[in-house]
Design a protein around this motif. Structure first.
Motif, short mmCIF file in Angstrom:
data_model
loop_
_atom_site.label_atom_id
_atom_site.label_comp_id
_atom_site.label_asym_id
_atom_site.label_seq_id
_atom_site.Cartn_x
_atom_site.Cartn_y
_atom_site.Cartn_z
N UNK A 296 68.05 66.32 17.44
CA UNK A 296 66.47 66.38 16.70
C UNK A 296 66.22 65.31 17.82
N UNK A 297 66.02 64.11 18.82
CA UNK A 297 65.16 63.40 19.43
C UNK A 297 65.24 63.71 20.57
N UNK A 298 65.96 64.84 20.62
CA UNK A 298 65.62 65.37 22.72
C UNK A 298 64.63 66.09 21.95
N UNK A 299 64.99 67.45 21.20
CA UNK A 299 63.72 68.41 21.05
C UNK A 299 62.62 67.93 20.26
N UNK A 300 62.21 66.54 19.64
CA UNK A 300 60.90 66.02 19.93
C UNK A 300 60.22 65.40 21.43
N UNK A 301 61.58 64.59 22.04
CA UNK A 301 61.12 64.23 23.51
C UNK A 301 60.13 65.30 24.42
N UNK A 302 61.08 66.70 24.09
CA UNK A 302 61.14 68.13 24.91
C UNK A 302 59.54 68.24 24.64
N UNK A 303 59.20 68.59 23.47
CA UNK A 303 58.70 69.86 22.89
C UNK A 303 57.01 68.32 22.63
N UNK A 304 56.98 67.45 21.96
CA UNK A 304 56.12 66.60 22.28
C UNK A 304 55.45 66.28 20.99
N UNK A 305 55.46 67.58 19.92
CA UNK A 305 53.95 67.79 18.96
C UNK A 305 54.42 68.88 18.40
N UNK A 306 55.21 68.94 17.16
CA UNK A 306 55.53 70.88 16.21
C UNK A 306 54.27 70.39 15.31
N UNK A 307 53.76 71.79 15.08
CA UNK A 307 52.68 72.28 14.58
C UNK A 307 52.90 71.86 12.66
#
Length: 429
Positions: A296-307
């Motif tokens: 989960x942390x890696x996902x947000x680190x890469x994406x930066x933002x979720x709608x």
């Protein structure tokens, strides 16, 4: 964080060597009392004097205290009193350090990067948990408790110049932040006691200056902080209570923590014992949880933002609560590891999104105090659920307790969905 992990391992080892099991438990718990009692005041300190200054100063004190006890143990041998003093000092300093850390991200990056910062912080926590325990064990094996404390102190010492090297950006108030209805000055105009009472997160009172033509927002200038800390604390609590987003968000965070901590700390140990998984099986389940949270942390680190951040967080909380309840009924260890990985993924995602929303929805002047309220819930109130969970499992078994905890956790998602302002909250892009 790695230094903290080594410190706690060294403290538990030294306490067991120096006293009885009950005395060791007392040493481990004694730092929680000042931390819980003083956390709200720590938020006031962070807002009045600035998070960077407070983080650097408190980190230096932590380093000095750990190295001093390492020297005492090396010279005089094991003893409980140095450990008790160290635990109390660590708890007091943590009460100031943690709210300041919570207020720091908004001063080192722009609002549209705060979700990415939360993801990176989650990765750092997982890394520290994996690396810290083996390092602490190596320190104990090579140099005893004194050696492990020395290693912890050196690791914390390395973090001090790194913190000094961090540069702050100009503090601005973004007009148009959600959730400001009913809060005088929530959009940066003034606090309920007048413009001179808006405490700036840069360290002093925020006095609003002229709009900055380059940034299109109002720059908060620094002045001498007036008033008493008690009034600052009241203003911060009133700000949270009247905020249409922060008030329900903090309630949702509290419910999620209450429903999550008991099963994953006490309940999992008892469940592993009942199923015959043993310590290695419990470790495998915890590893699954940690891996999910790391993803989960890696996902947000890469994406930066979720709608639709708040709605995604609510969905993650609700699905994660179902997974928590299911953990008590899985038939085998591999299935439990898989469910734990799902719990970690969903809990890590919802936690990071809630943390990012907390950062972006809070006026910079109040970040320390808002962070202190969130920390008080996690570190002060939530641990009370652990003995209650243990007693309830002994009375009615693991299944009903896990289901009840899941229901409490799920209520957090319901709160998010039932609050219109929070449900519509977005992360800036």
């Amino acid at each position: 964080m790695v230094g903290d992990n080594v410190y706690y391992l060294a403290l538990s080892w030294a306490a067991v060597q120096a006293g009885t099991p009950s005395q060791a438990g007392l040493v481990m718990a004694v730092s929680a009392v000042p931390r819980a009692l003083l956390m709200l005041g720590g938020g006031v300190v962070a807002d009045r004097f600035g998070p960077r200054r407070v983080v650097i100063g408190s980190d230096a004190v932590r380093c000095a205290a750990v190295l001093a006890v390492a020297a005492v143990l090396f010279a005089a041998g094991p003893g409980l009193w140095p450990l008790v003093v160290l635990a109390v000092v660590f708890g007091i300093v943590d009460a100031v350090f943690m709210p300041a850390v919570g207020a720091l991200p908004a001063r080192v990056t722009s609002r549209d990067q705060l979700a990415r910062v939360q993801g990176m912080r989650g990765l750092a926590i997982r890394f520290a948990n994996v690396v810290g325990a083996p390092l602490g064990g190596l320190g104990v094996a090579l140099g005893g408790a004194a050696g492990a404390f020395g290693l912890a102190g050196l690791l914390i010492a390395v973090s001090v110049p790194l913190l000094v090297s961090v540069r702050m950006r100009d503090l601005t108030t973004d007009a148009g932040a959600e959730g400001d209805a009913g809060v005088p000055g929530a959009s940066g105009a003034a606090s309920s006691s007048g413009a001179s009472d808006a405490i700036g997160a840069s360290g002093a009172t925020g006095v609003l200056g002229a709009p900055d033509p380059d940034q299109g927002s109002t720059v908060v200038q620094e002045a001498v902080p007036p008033g008493s800390p008690w009034r600052d604390l009241r203003d911060g609590l009133r700000y949270i209570r009247r905020h249409r987003v922060l008030a329900p968000l903090l309630v949702a965070i509290a419910l999620g923590e209450l429903g999550f901590v008991g099963p994953l700390n006490v309940g999992l140990t008892l469940l592993a014992d009942q199923r015959g998984w043993g310590a290695s099986g419990m470790g495998a389940v915890l590893a699954g949880f940690g891996a999910g949270a790391g993803i989960a942390g890696l996902l947000l680190t890469v994406r930066g933002r979720l709608p639709h951040a708040a709605r995604v967080a609510a969905a993650a909380i609700l699905c994660g609560s179902v997974a928590i309840g299911a953990l008590a009924f899985v038939p085998s260890l591999p299935a439990a590891v898989g469910v734990a990985l799902l719990v970690g993924l969903l809990a890590g995602l919802s936690g990071a999104l809630c943390g990012a929303l907390l950062q972006t929805q809070t006026e910079p002047a109040y970040l320390g105090r808002v962070s202190s309220v969130a920390g008080t819930v996690s570190l002060g109130l939530v641990p009370l659920s652990m003995p209650v969970s243990a007693a309830a499992i002994g009375w009615c078994g693991t299944g009903p307790v896990f289901v009840t905890s899941a229901a409490v956790c799920g209520l957090g998602g319901v709160v998010v969905l039932c609050s219109g302002a929070l449900r519509r909250a977005q992360l800036p892009g």
